[in-house]
Scaffold this motif. Structure first.
Motif, mmCIF file in Angstrom:
data_model
loop_
_atom_site.group_PDB
_atom_site.id
_atom_site.type_symbol
_atom_site.label_atom_id
_atom_site.label_comp_id
_atom_site.label_asym_id
_atom_site.label_seq_id
_atom_site.Cartn_x
_atom_site.Cartn_y
_atom_site.Cartn_z
ATOM 1 N N PHE A 62 73.803 36.998 6.964
ATOM 2 C CA PHE A 62 72.113 38.109 7.397
ATOM 3 C C PHE A 62 72.892 38.414 8.185
ATOM 4 O O PHE A 62 72.895 38.786 9.399
ATOM 5 C CB PHE A 62 71.294 36.855 7.433
ATOM 6 N N VAL A 63 72.178 40.239 8.234
ATOM 7 C CA VAL A 63 71.906 41.094 8.853
ATOM 8 C C VAL A 63 70.156 41.389 9.498
ATOM 9 O O VAL A 63 69.854 41.987 8.313
ATOM 10 C CB VAL A 63 72.108 42.509 8.124
ATOM 11 N N SER A 64 70.174 41.180 10.556
ATOM 12 C CA SER A 64 68.500 41.399 10.775
ATOM 13 C C SER A 64 67.874 39.400 10.047
ATOM 14 O O SER A 64 67.840 39.015 8.235
ATOM 15 C CB SER A 64 67.388 42.145 9.864
ATOM 16 N N LEU A 65 67.313 38.313 10.725
ATOM 17 C CA LEU A 65 66.507 37.338 10.291
ATOM 18 C C LEU A 65 65.006 37.335 11.369
ATOM 19 O O LEU A 65 64.526 36.867 11.698
ATOM 20 C CB LEU A 65 66.642 36.065 11.253
ATOM 21 N N GLY A 66 65.070 38.549 9.891
ATOM 22 C CA GLY A 66 62.797 38.722 10.313
ATOM 23 C C GLY A 66 62.188 37.780 9.076
ATOM 24 O O GLY A 66 62.986 36.605 8.757
ATOM 25 N N LEU A 67 60.916 38.500 8.997
ATOM 26 C CA LEU A 67 60.673 37.816 8.188
ATOM 27 C C LEU A 67 61.108 37.110 6.776
ATOM 28 O O LEU A 67 61.577 36.051 6.152
ATOM 29 C CB LEU A 67 59.104 38.508 7.622
ATOM 30 N N ILE A 68 61.155 38.107 5.878
ATOM 31 C CA ILE A 68 62.611 38.028 4.818
ATOM 32 C C ILE A 68 63.528 37.261 4.448
ATOM 33 O O ILE A 68 64.057 36.598 4.281
ATOM 34 C CB ILE A 68 62.146 39.473 3.813
ATOM 35 N N GLY A 69 64.631 37.856 5.223
ATOM 36 C CA GLY A 69 65.986 37.408 6.035
ATOM 37 C C GLY A 69 65.858 35.923 6.021
ATOM 38 O O GLY A 69 66.508 35.260 5.866
ATOM 39 N N LYS A 101 54.341 38.482 3.901
ATOM 40 C CA LYS A 101 52.945 38.392 4.794
ATOM 41 C C LYS A 101 52.327 39.982 5.764
ATOM 42 O O LYS A 101 53.535 40.481 5.824
ATOM 43 C CB LYS A 101 53.041 36.996 6.004
ATOM 44 N N GLU A 102 51.454 39.594 6.137
ATOM 45 C CA GLU A 102 51.034 40.882 6.920
ATOM 46 C C GLU A 102 51.561 40.606 8.387
ATOM 47 O O GLU A 102 51.890 41.391 9.294
ATOM 48 C CB GLU A 102 49.364 41.037 7.043
ATOM 49 N N LYS A 103 52.076 39.425 8.048
ATOM 50 C CA LYS A 103 52.660 38.678 9.700
ATOM 51 C C LYS A 103 54.632 38.879 9.154
ATOM 52 O O LYS A 103 54.760 38.394 8.573
ATOM 53 C CB LYS A 103 52.486 36.763 9.801
ATOM 54 N N SER A 104 54.993 39.441 10.668
ATOM 55 C CA SER A 104 56.097 39.215 10.621
ATOM 56 C C SER A 104 57.243 38.579 11.505
ATOM 57 O O SER A 104 56.684 38.386 12.143
ATOM 58 C CB SER A 104 56.662 41.546 10.493
ATOM 59 N N SER A 105 58.595 38.678 11.548
ATOM 60 C CA SER A 105 58.664 37.769 12.488
ATOM 61 C C SER A 105 59.983 36.366 11.772
ATOM 62 O O SER A 105 59.007 35.982 10.446
ATOM 63 C CB SER A 105 58.235 37.811 13.646
ATOM 64 N N TYR A 106 60.824 36.421 12.048
ATOM 65 C CA TYR A 106 61.575 34.406 11.758
ATOM 66 C C TYR A 106 59.962 33.316 11.734
ATOM 67 O O TYR A 106 60.315 33.116 10.922
ATOM 68 C CB TYR A 106 62.723 34.243 12.293
ATOM 69 N N PHE A 107 60.069 34.223 12.957
ATOM 70 C CA PHE A 107 58.441 32.686 13.578
ATOM 71 C C PHE A 107 57.741 32.236 12.320
ATOM 72 O O PHE A 107 56.745 31.350 12.667
ATOM 73 C CB PHE A 107 58.415 33.128 14.638
ATOM 74 N N ASN A 108 57.323 33.742 11.650
ATOM 75 C CA ASN A 108 56.333 33.472 10.302
ATOM 76 C C ASN A 108 57.069 32.941 9.046
ATOM 77 O O ASN A 108 56.491 33.001 7.785
ATOM 78 C CB ASN A 108 56.041 34.499 10.269
ATOM 79 N N ALA A 109 58.815 32.974 8.541
ATOM 80 C CA ALA A 109 59.278 32.530 8.160
ATOM 81 C C ALA A 109 59.036 31.652 6.829
ATOM 82 O O ALA A 109 59.216 30.356 8.144
ATOM 83 C CB ALA A 109 60.794 33.107 8.597
#
Length: 282
Positions: A5-12, A122-130
């Motif tokens: 994975f390249v980038s661990l945000g909301l979708i990743g 979601k309207e909220k991003s980042s891994y912590f909302n994944a």
């Protein structure tokens, strides 16, 4: 199976969580610019390796997911090439497909690339909302490049289906027009409605204070990441502007019926829209 994975945000992060849940024996490596999501994903058991530089940790991956904004994803392609083999399928989760397919033809025409776009968020991003549940049941667009085989597409469809998603394979330009209508223009409408209220509010800010469920529901996505949506608008500007012109014509039509007091015409529009909207919920 090894997955990068390249980038661990909301979708990743959500895709990685779903993969870990369904493939507990998989080896998952992730790159992220900031350390906190990597530490959290390691602690959660979602990934096995976390790095802040693209390095040989990505060697031997069966799949590599590009999960940053679209233009950032493109910038990672040359950095990943030393670690991609003919057995690697490169994919992404970006909101537009035309530009990354063009970049692949220019930068890595022989790499086995399957564009991807899970219709979730979601309207909220980042891994912590994944959450793995975020993509469960969602439709997942696939846009295979000419370099991939039918077998690779079939295998990837099976992988995506195993996560609870429903894959749909289309051409990149078709994808960009579709999401322009059902995602990108609705975001523009939400931003514009919020700006309308902001600009026309009373000195006491009664509009802001009393805005209730309907307004909040229809403008929820205006809380999305503005940097991401700036990039999406530039990347898909031809489709967005074309569809916005059509939308403006629809608004003008409704406005003219209201101004003329043509209740029957308004009823027909509202009834048809209600029936079509209700059909989406079945």
């Amino acid at each position: 199976m090894k997955i990068g994975f390249v980038s661990l945000g909301l979708i990743g992060g959500s895709v990685a969580m779903a993969l870990r849940e369904n493939y507990p024996e998989a080896r998952i490596v992730a790159y992220n610019r900031s350390k906190e999501p990597l530490d959290a994903a390691l602690s959660d058991g979602v990934i096995d390796t976390g790095v802040q530089e693209i390095d040989d940790s990505f060697s031997g991956c069966d799949y590599i997911f590009l999960c940053a904004p679209v233009e950032t994803n493109i910038s990672f392609i040359p950095r990943l090439l030393p670690y991609i083999t003919e057995d690697t399928v490169l994919t992404d989760v970006g909101s537009t497909k035309g530009n990354i397919h063009e970049a692949m033809k220019r930068l890595a025409p022989d790499v086995h690339f399957i564009g991807g776009h899970p219709m979730a968020g979601k309207e909220k991003s980042s891994y912590f909302n994944a959450s793995g549940e975020l993509i469960d049941g969602c439709y997942y667009f696939l846009t295979p490049s000419e370099a991939v085989t039918d077998e690779e597409v079939s295998d990837f469809e099976k992988l995506i289906s195993s996560l609870g998603c429903h894959p749909i394979t289309v051409q990149p330009d078709r994808h960009d027009f579709i999401v322009g209508a059902i995602s990108h223009v609705p975001h523009m409408a939400a931003y514009s409605l919020v700006k309308l209220v902001q600009d026309e509010d009373t000195p006491e800010e009664y509009m802001r204070v009393t805005a209730a469920g309907g307004f909040r529901d229809i403008t929820r996505v205006a809380s999305s990441d503005p940097t991401m949506w700036e990039e999406i608008c530039i990347a898909n500007r031809d489709n967005i502007t074309k569809l916005m012109d059509i939308y403006i014509d629809k608004l003008r039509e409704v406005r003219e019926h209201i101004a003329a007091g043509e209740g029957e015409a308004l009823y027909d529009i509202f009834k048809g829209a209600k029936e079509y909207r209700d059909s989406m919920l079945k």
